[in-house]
Design a protein around this motif. Structure first.
Motif, mmCIF file in Angstrom:
data_model
loop_
_atom_site.group_PDB
_atom_site.id
_atom_site.type_symbol
_atom_site.label_atom_id
_atom_site.label_comp_id
_atom_site.label_asym_id
_atom_site.label_seq_id
_atom_site.Cartn_x
_atom_site.Cartn_y
_atom_site.Cartn_z
ATOM 1 N N HIS A 150 -33.800 1.486 19.720
ATOM 2 C CA HIS A 150 -33.147 0.355 19.051
ATOM 3 C C HIS A 150 -32.894 0.638 17.572
ATOM 4 C CE1 HIS A 150 -37.469 -0.391 18.517
ATOM 5 N NE2 HIS A 150 -37.117 -0.950 17.382
ATOM 6 N N HIS A 151 -33.411 1.763 17.079
ATOM 7 C CA HIS A 151 -33.116 2.135 15.691
ATOM 8 C C HIS A 151 -31.894 3.038 15.586
ATOM 9 C CE1 HIS A 151 -37.470 1.102 14.489
ATOM 10 N NE2 HIS A 151 -36.639 0.140 14.099
ATOM 11 N N VAL A 152 -31.360 3.429 16.722
ATOM 12 C CA VAL A 152 -30.108 4.176 16.722
ATOM 13 C C VAL A 152 -28.999 3.138 16.789
ATOM 14 C CG1 VAL A 152 -28.737 5.914 17.922
ATOM 15 C CG2 VAL A 152 -31.225 6.050 17.972
ATOM 16 N N ARG A 153 -28.169 3.108 15.720
ATOM 17 C CA ARG A 153 -27.204 2.002 15.641
ATOM 18 C C ARG A 153 -25.781 2.482 15.835
ATOM 19 N NH1 ARG A 153 -29.878 -0.791 10.307
ATOM 20 N NH2 ARG A 153 -31.922 0.063 10.774
ATOM 21 N N ASP A 154 -24.969 1.499 16.108
ATOM 22 C CA ASP A 154 -23.543 1.738 16.189
ATOM 23 C C ASP A 154 -23.039 2.176 14.808
ATOM 24 O OD1 ASP A 154 -21.215 1.614 17.744
ATOM 25 O OD2 ASP A 154 -20.608 -0.163 16.594
ATOM 26 N N SER A 155 -22.053 3.083 14.750
ATOM 27 C CA SER A 155 -21.622 3.624 13.459
ATOM 28 C C SER A 155 -20.967 2.558 12.585
ATOM 29 C CB SER A 155 -20.666 4.794 13.678
ATOM 30 O OG SER A 155 -19.623 4.388 14.525
ATOM 31 N N SER A 156 -20.549 1.455 13.181
ATOM 32 C CA SER A 156 -19.906 0.422 12.370
ATOM 33 C C SER A 156 -20.935 -0.475 11.680
ATOM 34 C CB SER A 156 -18.989 -0.433 13.253
ATOM 35 O OG SER A 156 -19.785 -1.065 14.241
ATOM 36 N N ALA A 157 -22.214 -0.351 12.081
ATOM 37 C CA ALA A 157 -23.238 -1.223 11.514
ATOM 38 C C ALA A 157 -23.477 -0.866 10.049
ATOM 39 C CB ALA A 157 -24.531 -1.076 12.306
ATOM 40 N N LEU A 197 -30.094 2.051 22.047
ATOM 41 C CA LEU A 197 -30.127 0.676 22.556
ATOM 42 C C LEU A 197 -29.324 -0.182 21.588
ATOM 43 C CD1 LEU A 197 -31.135 -1.554 24.354
ATOM 44 C CD2 LEU A 197 -33.347 -1.417 23.255
ATOM 45 N N LEU A 198 -28.072 -0.452 21.964
ATOM 46 C CA LEU A 198 -27.167 -1.145 21.059
ATOM 47 C C LEU A 198 -27.042 -2.612 21.447
ATOM 48 C CD1 LEU A 198 -24.346 1.560 21.034
ATOM 49 C CD2 LEU A 198 -26.281 1.366 19.481
ATOM 50 N N ASP A 199 -26.883 -3.466 20.418
ATOM 51 C CA ASP A 199 -26.688 -4.890 20.690
ATOM 52 C C ASP A 199 -25.320 -5.111 21.313
ATOM 53 O OD1 ASP A 199 -29.090 -5.733 19.848
ATOM 54 O OD2 ASP A 199 -28.462 -6.132 17.772
ATOM 55 N N GLY A 200 -25.232 -6.027 22.222
ATOM 56 C CA GLY A 200 -23.945 -6.408 22.793
ATOM 57 C C GLY A 200 -23.423 -5.391 23.782
ATOM 58 N N VAL A 201 -22.182 -5.573 24.131
ATOM 59 C CA VAL A 201 -21.585 -4.729 25.173
ATOM 60 C C VAL A 201 -20.834 -3.573 24.532
ATOM 61 C CG1 VAL A 201 -19.908 -4.671 27.055
ATOM 62 C CG2 VAL A 201 -21.414 -6.657 26.771
ATOM 63 N N HIS A 202 -21.236 -2.360 24.878
ATOM 64 C CA HIS A 202 -20.542 -1.163 24.414
ATOM 65 C C HIS A 202 -20.221 -0.315 25.622
ATOM 66 C CE1 HIS A 202 -21.549 -1.651 20.068
ATOM 67 N NE2 HIS A 202 -22.503 -2.401 20.593
ATOM 68 N N ALA A 203 -19.006 -0.414 26.092
ATOM 69 C CA ALA A 203 -18.633 0.315 27.305
ATOM 70 C C ALA A 203 -18.077 1.687 26.930
ATOM 71 C CB ALA A 203 -17.622 -0.491 28.100
ATOM 72 N N HIS A 204 -18.976 2.641 26.756
ATOM 73 C CA HIS A 204 -18.521 3.997 26.435
ATOM 74 C C HIS A 204 -18.312 4.768 27.720
ATOM 75 C CE1 HIS A 204 -19.037 3.573 22.170
ATOM 76 N NE2 HIS A 204 -20.286 3.150 22.327
ATOM 77 N N ALA A 205 -17.184 5.456 27.774
ATOM 78 C CA ALA A 205 -16.898 6.232 28.980
ATOM 79 C C ALA A 205 -17.814 7.437 29.047
ATOM 80 C CB ALA A 205 -15.446 6.680 28.967
ATOM 81 N N SER A 206 -18.164 7.834 30.240
ATOM 82 C CA SER A 206 -18.985 9.015 30.435
ATOM 83 C C SER A 206 -18.250 10.241 29.910
ATOM 84 C CB SER A 206 -19.259 9.149 31.938
ATOM 85 O OG SER A 206 -20.182 10.143 32.158
ATOM 86 N N GLY A 207 -18.946 11.054 29.132
ATOM 87 C CA GLY A 207 -18.325 12.268 28.601
ATOM 88 C C GLY A 207 -17.715 12.093 27.222
#
Lengths: 371, 294
Positions: free
Chosen positions: A287-294, A331-341
């Motif tokens: 949970h300490h790994v954040r989205d780059s926009s944070a 572990l990112l907050d909200g929905v992050h639908a990243h494609a595999s690969g």
């Protein structure tokens, strides 16, 4: 107080417990946390007196209990399986330890009714265990442990075989149920989240050794060793190998240097810890790994990983990725639908990171070491 | 919408054919015989329930039935407790397990008539190890002349032959009890008897039911061994229903009464098996309930 000192146990040359020393106080909840085969059950068996340790001392309230027969110890145990006498009614099941102890009839009745009330078993007293749901069967087993008023209560993954909802429900009730007994309460679990919800004290077990013992929250926030941090992380602790060369920190895998703004607080930490380690391990929880926009402090650094799979629970997204050959989970907050690969960029604050030296010991600022 | 799949009937057909040929048709033939009389050739006369009345009223049938019931009762009274006791004493782990299991399975692998022959020779006073041994000890033992000796021989033989079955069934039930049950009982301070009464017995109850039913049916239908060992004698003292039936059907060729008797025999077995089943499942209601629960 249950005191274990330097307990060792091996069976057929295989080590089950190694130098286990613990002090468990009455009225407190003590959690044994570790994966399967980490020695939780072996340790409980030793505490119960079912197995005799090869060496070490075990004392209760100052008196050695090694060699004291199991049935003469004031002891109750609840297991992962729902263990009840199949041919006896719920009432007789709960009463069974009291009948063995040859208590007076009124006393037995009073205690059984009290335990049944606490565990909401009153409507089922005349039923057989097989006619109850799993949750109710485990409640009967818990009631049996409760009526005994034992001074040592061992709960060996009591909720593991229950479904999610029942588990939540019983978990919330458990600490209060046994609190009044003033007993030493020991609770084994494989789940870090369960330990955190229950609170109390936690002993992290790994391959028969106690990695660390202390108040649950403190241990979670402030692990002593890489192993303790790994054991007490769910999703698993993300790690990456670093090398210190002069005044720079590099990823061992790629020999790429970390940005100066990122390296500075980490190097300061190493210096403060008085360590001259070259090979280091950086650990960070999911949970300490954040989205780059944070939003993040200037010291923050980014990593780029290849997405393996994304699990979306709705409120959170578990992004499993490959970072420098290591499996990481963000572990990112909200929905992050990243494609595999897909290659994605994530941000980490060095203040959230743990640093461990070659031996796995955590590097701390000197002033933190007081506790 | 419910889809009818007519091919399903095609799948059931082979099974129906086998059951028809092996059970329904022979049974109906017997029913057919039991209500008719014949004077040879292929001429049959309708006699209604006459044969049934005759059999049920005959002393010969009553005596054989009593002997058979007594035999089954003795067999169950000995083999079930003995089987449980041996199963409890068997080792649970290590090399000894396979050794014991093979040892237990050995008698079960021997054909009925061979078992009979073995005991027939074994018990003979002139050459048999047992008979001669007892005789040389001064014990008057002769299964061809003494009723009690004949019964003892048949019972010991059956116990030797079939207790293993009870042992193996009970053992399979016992080893499936998780270790933690014993641990929990130890912590409770339960006695050895309490562990048996409240953990082991309830847990093996269902296999025990199968053991009781199998041993009852087998002992009630016993034929080959007494036929080989005593031939129903001395006198009629070991003439069980099955032996009586064969004498009537094959020896005297009284097809009508024999058919009526075999139907009565069959119904008695069915009835008693049902009684056993009902008693043992209702002793404690969780056998029925846990079928759905577990």
């Amino acid at each position: 107080m249950l005191k274990l000192s330097e307990i060792n146990l091996a069976v057929d040359g295989q080590r089950y417990l190694e130098d286990v020393s613990l002090e468990l106080k009455r009225g407190e909840l003590n959690i044994l946390l570790g994966p399967t085969l980490s020695g939780k059950t072996s340790l409980m068996r030793v505490m119960a007196g079912l197995d005799r340790p090869d060496s070490g001392a075990l004392s209760f309230d100052g008196e050695s209990v090694i060699g004291v027969a199991v049935q003469r110890r004031e002891l109750a145990m609840v297991y992962q399986q729902f263990i009840n006498y199949p041919s006896l009614t719920v009432y007789e099941n709960i009463a069974s330890p009291l009948r063995v102890a040859k208590l007076a009839k009124d006393e037995i009745d009073a205690r059984v009714m009290q335990a049944a009330a606490l565990l909401k078993l009153e409507p089922y007293l005349e039923r057989k265990p097989a006619n109850l749901s799993g949750g109710q069967q485990q409640r009967v087993a818990l009631a049996r442990a409760l009526v005994k008023r034992a001074s040592l209560v061992l709960l060996d993954e009591p909720l593991a075989n229950l479904d999610y909802k029942l588990r939540e429900e019983l978990r919330a009730e458990l600490p209060t149920l046994f609190a009044e007994l003033g007993a030493v309460l020991v609770y084994a679990t494989t789940e870090p989240s369960e330990a955190l919800v229950l609170g109390g004290n936690t002993a992290c077990l790994h391959e028969g050794r106690v990695e660390q013992f202390g108040p649950t929250l403190g241990l979670y926030r402030d692990p002593d060793t890489l192993m303790a941090a790994k054991l007490f992380s769910d999703p698993p602790l993300n790690t990456v190998a670093l090398q210190r060369i002069g005044n720079s920190l590099r990823y061992k895998e790629t020999d790429q240097a970390l940005a100066e703004s990122t390296a500075a607080p980490l190097l300061a930490l190493i210096e403060s810890a008085g360590s001259d380690a070259v090979e280091l391990t950086l650990g960070v929880r999911g949970h300490h790994v954040r989205d780059s926009s944070a939003q993040c402090s200037p010291a923050c650094f980014s990593i780029t990983g290849r997405v393996d799979v994304t699990e979306i629970t709705g409120s959170e997204s578990f992004v499993h990725l490959d970072f420098l050959g290591q499996p990481w989970v963000a572990l990112l907050d909200g929905v992050h639908a990243h494609a595999s690969g897909a290659e994605i960029e994530l941000t980490i604050d060095p203040a959230d990171c743990f640093l461990f030296d070659e031996s796995g010991a955590r590097l701390r600022k000197q002033c933190e070491r007081v506790n | 919408m419910k889809v009818q799949n007519n091919r399903a009937w095609l799948m059931v057909l082979p099974m129906l054919l086998i059951v028809a040929l092996s059970a329904i048709i022979p049974l109906m033939t017997v029913v057919n015989y039991s209500v008719q009389d014949t004077f040879g050739g292929n001429e049959f006369f309708w006699v209604g329930t006459e044969w049934f009345q005759e059999i049920l009223a005959s002393e010969r049938f009553h005596n054989a039935l009593q002997r058979t019931l007594l035999f089954s009762a003795l067999i169950l009274a000995i083999e079930i407790p003995l089987g449980i006791a041996i199963a409890l004493a068997m080792p649970r782990r290590g090399m000894a397990v396979s050794f014991c299991l093979v040892l237990m399975a050995l008698p079960l692998l021997i054909p009925w008539n061979v078992v009979g022959t073995i005991w027939q020779v074994f018990g003979r006073v002139d050459i048999g190890l047992l008979g001669h041994g007892l005789a040389s000890l001064g014990i008057d033992y002769n299964y061809t002349q003494d009723t009690l000796d004949a019964w003892l021989t048949l019972i010991v033989m059956d116990v030797w032959h079939w207790t293993s079955l009870v042992v193996l069934l009970c053992y399979s039930g016992l080893v499936s009890i998780p270790e933690v049950y014993y641990q929990a009982a130890r912590i409770d301070g339960a006695s050895r008897w309490a562990v048996f009464r409240f953990i082991q017995l309830p847990k093996i109850k269902r296999v025990l039911l199968i053991a009781v039913l199998l041993r009852f049916m087998d002992s009630f239908m016993i034929y080959t061994e007494p036929f080989v060992v005593t031939g129903g004698g001395p006198g009629n003292s070991t003439t069980f229903l099955s032996i009586d039936l064969v004498q009537m059907a094959v020896g005297q060729f009284d097809l009508g009464p024999a058919a009526a008797m075999s139907l009565i025999y069959f119904l008695i077995i069915l009835l008693l098996s049902w009684v056993f089943y009902t008693i043992m499942t209702s002793l404690d209601n969780d056998a029925a309930a846990s079928k759905g629960g577990q």
